[in-house]
Enzyme design. Structure first.
Site, PDB file in Angstrom:
ATOM      1  N   LYS A   1     -54.160 -97.788  11.901  1.00 19.63           N
ATOM      2  CA  LYS A   1     -53.404 -98.297  10.597  1.00 19.63           C
ATOM      3  C   LYS A   1     -51.973 -98.721  10.610  1.00 19.63           C
ATOM      4  O   LYS A   1     -51.520 -99.686  10.283  1.00 19.63           O
ATOM      5  CB  LYS A   1     -54.050 -97.968   9.362  1.00 19.63           C
TER       6      LYS A   1
ATOM      7  N   ARG B   1     -56.366 -94.418  -1.270  1.00 20.82           N
ATOM      8  CA  ARG B   1     -57.320 -93.535  -0.148  1.00 20.82           C
ATOM      9  C   ARG B   1     -57.983 -92.285  -1.912  1.00 20.82           C
ATOM     10  O   ARG B   1     -58.945 -91.321  -1.136  1.00 20.82           O
ATOM     11  CB  ARG B   1     -56.046 -92.177  -0.291  1.00 20.82           C
TER      12      ARG B   1
ATOM     13  N   ARG C   1     -50.494 -88.974  20.037  1.00 23.67           N
ATOM     14  CA  ARG C   1     -49.638 -89.447  19.252  1.00 23.67           C
ATOM     15  C   ARG C   1     -47.956 -88.807  18.871  1.00 23.67           C
ATOM     16  O   ARG C   1     -48.019 -87.523  19.652  1.00 23.67           O
ATOM     17  CB  ARG C   1     -50.155 -88.968  17.987  1.00 23.67           C
TER      18      ARG C   1
ATOM     19  N   ARG D   1     -46.598 -84.605  15.156  1.00 21.18           N
ATOM     20  CA  ARG D   1     -46.501 -84.243  13.505  1.00 21.18           C
ATOM     21  C   ARG D   1     -47.252 -83.312  13.361  1.00 21.18           C
ATOM     22  O   ARG D   1     -48.175 -82.574  14.600  1.00 21.18           O
ATOM     23  CB  ARG D   1     -47.223 -85.523  12.804  1.00 21.18           C
TER      24      ARG D   1
ATOM     25  N   ARG E   1     -58.368 -83.319   8.380  1.00 18.94           N
ATOM     26  CA  ARG E   1     -58.315 -84.686   7.822  1.00 18.94           C
ATOM     27  C   ARG E   1     -59.398 -85.463   7.960  1.00 18.94           C
ATOM     28  O   ARG E   1     -59.412 -86.164   6.895  1.00 18.94           O
ATOM     29  CB  ARG E   1     -57.135 -84.812   8.435  1.00 18.94           C
TER      30      ARG E   1
HETATM   31  P1  AP5 Z   1     -51.641 -95.197  13.869  1.00 20.01           P
HETATM   32  O1  AP5 Z   1     -51.563 -96.371  13.807  1.00 20.01           O
HETATM   33  O2  AP5 Z   1     -50.168 -94.485  13.535  1.00 20.01           O
HETATM   34  O3  AP5 Z   1     -52.960 -94.348  13.233  1.00 20.01           O
HETATM   35  P2  AP5 Z   1     -53.011 -94.185  11.661  1.00 20.01           P
HETATM   36  O4  AP5 Z   1     -54.457 -94.898  10.659  1.00 20.01           O
HETATM   37  O5  AP5 Z   1     -51.607 -94.920  10.826  1.00 20.01           O
HETATM   38  O6  AP5 Z   1     -53.189 -93.077  11.322  1.00 20.01           O
HETATM   39  P3  AP5 Z   1     -52.405 -91.865  10.697  1.00 20.01           P
HETATM   40  O7  AP5 Z   1     -52.470 -90.294  11.199  1.00 20.01           O
HETATM   41  O8  AP5 Z   1     -51.076 -92.270  10.288  1.00 20.01           O
HETATM   42  O9  AP5 Z   1     -53.293 -92.239   8.809  1.00 20.01           O
HETATM   43  P4  AP5 Z   1     -53.163 -91.266   8.032  1.00 20.01           P
HETATM   44  O10 AP5 Z   1     -53.722 -91.955   7.228  1.00 20.01           O
HETATM   45  O11 AP5 Z   1     -54.119 -89.792   8.279  1.00 20.01           O
HETATM   46  O12 AP5 Z   1     -52.157 -90.522   7.650  1.00 20.01           O
HETATM   47  P5  AP5 Z   1     -50.446 -91.436   6.627  1.00 20.01           P
HETATM   48  O13 AP5 Z   1     -49.447 -90.862   7.576  1.00 20.01           O
HETATM   49  O14 AP5 Z   1     -51.362 -92.009   6.403  1.00 20.01           O
HETATM   50  O15 AP5 Z   1     -52.611 -94.405  15.423  1.00 20.01           O
HETATM   51  C1  AP5 Z   1     -53.155 -93.546  16.009  1.00 20.01           C
HETATM   52  C2  AP5 Z   1     -52.390 -92.893  17.277  1.00 20.01           C
HETATM   53  O16 AP5 Z   1     -53.535 -94.419  18.373  1.00 20.01           O
HETATM   54  C3  AP5 Z   1     -50.931 -93.282  18.038  1.00 20.01           C
HETATM   55  O17 AP5 Z   1     -50.432 -93.083  18.853  1.00 20.01           O
HETATM   56  C4  AP5 Z   1     -51.547 -94.666  18.568  1.00 20.01           C
HETATM   57  O18 AP5 Z   1     -50.385 -95.217  19.584  1.00 20.01           O
HETATM   58  C5  AP5 Z   1     -52.815 -95.379  18.974  1.00 20.01           C
HETATM   59  N1  AP5 Z   1     -53.355 -95.683  19.150  1.00 20.01           N
HETATM   60  C6  AP5 Z   1     -53.601 -97.046  17.312  1.00 20.01           C
HETATM   61  N2  AP5 Z   1     -54.381 -98.219  17.964  1.00 20.01           N
HETATM   62  C7  AP5 Z   1     -54.865 -97.694  19.293  1.00 20.01           C
HETATM   63  C8  AP5 Z   1     -55.975 -98.661  20.221  1.00 20.01           C
HETATM   64  N3  AP5 Z   1     -56.370 -99.562  19.126  1.00 20.01           N
HETATM   65  N4  AP5 Z   1     -56.586 -97.900  21.553  1.00 20.01           N
HETATM   66  C9  AP5 Z   1     -55.624 -97.139  22.020  1.00 20.01           C
HETATM   67  N5  AP5 Z   1     -54.850 -95.983  20.812  1.00 20.01           N
HETATM   68  C10 AP5 Z   1     -54.366 -96.211  19.998  1.00 20.01           C
HETATM   69  O19 AP5 Z   1     -51.203 -89.942   5.475  1.00 20.01           O
HETATM   70  C11 AP5 Z   1     -50.713 -88.875   6.196  1.00 20.01           C
HETATM   71  C12 AP5 Z   1     -50.604 -87.402   5.239  1.00 20.01           C
HETATM   72  O20 AP5 Z   1     -49.365 -87.762   3.802  1.00 20.01           O
HETATM   73  C13 AP5 Z   1     -52.197 -87.482   4.470  1.00 20.01           C
HETATM   74  O21 AP5 Z   1     -52.998 -86.770   5.360  1.00 20.01           O
HETATM   75  C14 AP5 Z   1     -52.103 -87.441   2.977  1.00 20.01           C
HETATM   76  O22 AP5 Z   1     -52.016 -85.719   2.525  1.00 20.01           O
HETATM   77  C15 AP5 Z   1     -51.045 -87.230   2.422  1.00 20.01           C
HETATM   78  N6  AP5 Z   1     -50.782 -89.237   1.933  1.00 20.01           N
HETATM   79  C16 AP5 Z   1     -50.409 -90.098   2.536  1.00 20.01           C
HETATM   80  N7  AP5 Z   1     -50.992 -91.418   2.093  1.00 20.01           N
HETATM   81  C17 AP5 Z   1     -51.691 -90.879   0.611  1.00 20.01           C
HETATM   82  C18 AP5 Z   1     -52.589 -90.965  -0.487  1.00 20.01           C
HETATM   83  N8  AP5 Z   1     -52.981 -92.491  -0.387  1.00 20.01           N
HETATM   84  N9  AP5 Z   1     -53.289 -90.651  -1.302  1.00 20.01           N
HETATM   85  C19 AP5 Z   1     -53.041 -89.127  -1.346  1.00 20.01           C
HETATM   86  N10 AP5 Z   1     -52.085 -88.464   0.633  1.00 20.01           N
HETATM   87  C20 AP5 Z   1     -52.075 -89.195   1.181  1.00 20.01           C
HETATM   88 MG    MG Z   2     -50.316 -93.563   9.684  1.00 23.84          MG
END
Ligand code: AP5
Ligand code: MG
Length: 214
Positions: A13, A88, A127, A160, A171
């Site tokens: 994402k 979410r 990552r 991370r 997660r």
């Molecule tokens: P990346 O692009 O970083 O993936 P992502 O979908 O953004 O993954 P996140 O871990 O950031 O998602 P998340 O939803 O768990 O975390 P968030 O920060 O939102 O890609 C992942 C890896 O794969 C990278 O190394 C990239 O280079 C690689 N990659 C990407 N595309 C690829 C491809 N096509 N092929 C190969 N490799 C690829 O949230 C973190 C925490 O915050 C949550 O757990 C929660 O506690 C809290 N939080 C955030 N938002 C909310 C909310 N709205 N409500 C409640 N809690 C929340």
């Molecule tokens: Mg992300």
């Protein structure tokens, strides 16, 4: 253009949202990035959010909804925005819809990046995130020019806290239980667009731009 990015943790994402934001000249709003910035700055919100994030749990809706609703009403969001990691939960989606409806607006696209759980654990382990600017890399799929150093700002790269394998499993469980129902929610609204997130990053980006047009 108002876009929501849906998908499991690690589906890509953030990777895609950054590129879309650049192409369409709209702000990229990542609730995860907002929380991590708050944690880094030691704010009250950051302290509260960290206790949930470190366990792989969602931060409670009440700490998230107002923050996003305020953010999307700022001046730079006039021509649209891309939301990454929000909503979410169903209550978060409803709160966004209510706030937008009050302004006579609605979400245009919910882009669902589909990646099976098996691929996710592998992606997360590789990552690396920049401690300075938050840029994201991957040891294999998106390596930096110099190992361990951010291409953009030169700061150090780390795994991370919530990317440890046991937390990733947690997660994923939380995703299936609380976030996946949003696929149905946006499908019923007729704005859901599925994209195969197992393709390489460039191909995923192309598929998304074909959906969004231009
Ligand atoms: P990346 O692009 O970083 O993936 P992502 O979908 O953004 O993954 P996140 O871990 O950031 O998602 P998340 O939803 O768990 O975390 P968030 O920060 O939102 O890609 C992942 C890896 O794969 C990278 O190394 C990239 O280079 C690689 N990659 C990407 N595309 C690829 C491809 N096509 N092929 C190969 N490799 C690829 O949230 C973190 C925490 O915050 C949550 O757990 C929660 O506690 C809290 N939080 C955030 N938002 C909310 C909310 N709205 N409500 C409640 N809690 C929340
Ligand atoms: Mg992300």
């Amino acid at each position: 253009m108002k876009i929501i990015m849906l998908g499991a943790p690690g589906a890509g994402k953030g990777t895609q949202a950054k590129k879309i934001a650049e192409k369409y000249q709209i702000p990229h709003i990542s609730t995860g990035d907002i929380f991590r910035a708050n944690i880094k700055n030691g704010t009250e919100l950051g302290k509260k959010a960290k206790t949930y994030m470190d366990q792989g749990l969602l931060v409670p809706d009440e700490l998230v909804c107002d923050l996003v609703v305020d953010r999307v009403q700022q001046e730079d969001c006039r021509n649209g925005y891309i939301l990454d990691g929000f909503p979410r939960t169903i209550p978060q989606a409803e709160s966004l819809d209510r706030a937008l409806a009050a302004l006579g607006e609605s979400v245009d696209y919910a882009v669902n990046v589909e990646v099976p759980d098996e691929n996710i654990v592998n992606r997360m382990g590789g990552r690396r995130a920049c401690v300075g600017c938050g840029a994201t890399y991957h040891l294999v799929y998106a390596p930096t020019k110099k190992e361990g150093i951010c291409d953009t700002c030169g700061a150090e790269l780390i795994l991370r806290d919530d990317d440890r394998p046991e937390t990733v499993q947690k997660r994923l469980g939380v995703y299936h239980e609380q976030t996946q129902p949003l696929i149905d929610y946006y499908s019923k609204k007729g704005i859901l667009k599925d994209v195969d997130g197992t393709m390489d990053m460039g191909a995923v980006f192309q598929a998304i731009t074909e959906i969004l047009g231009a």
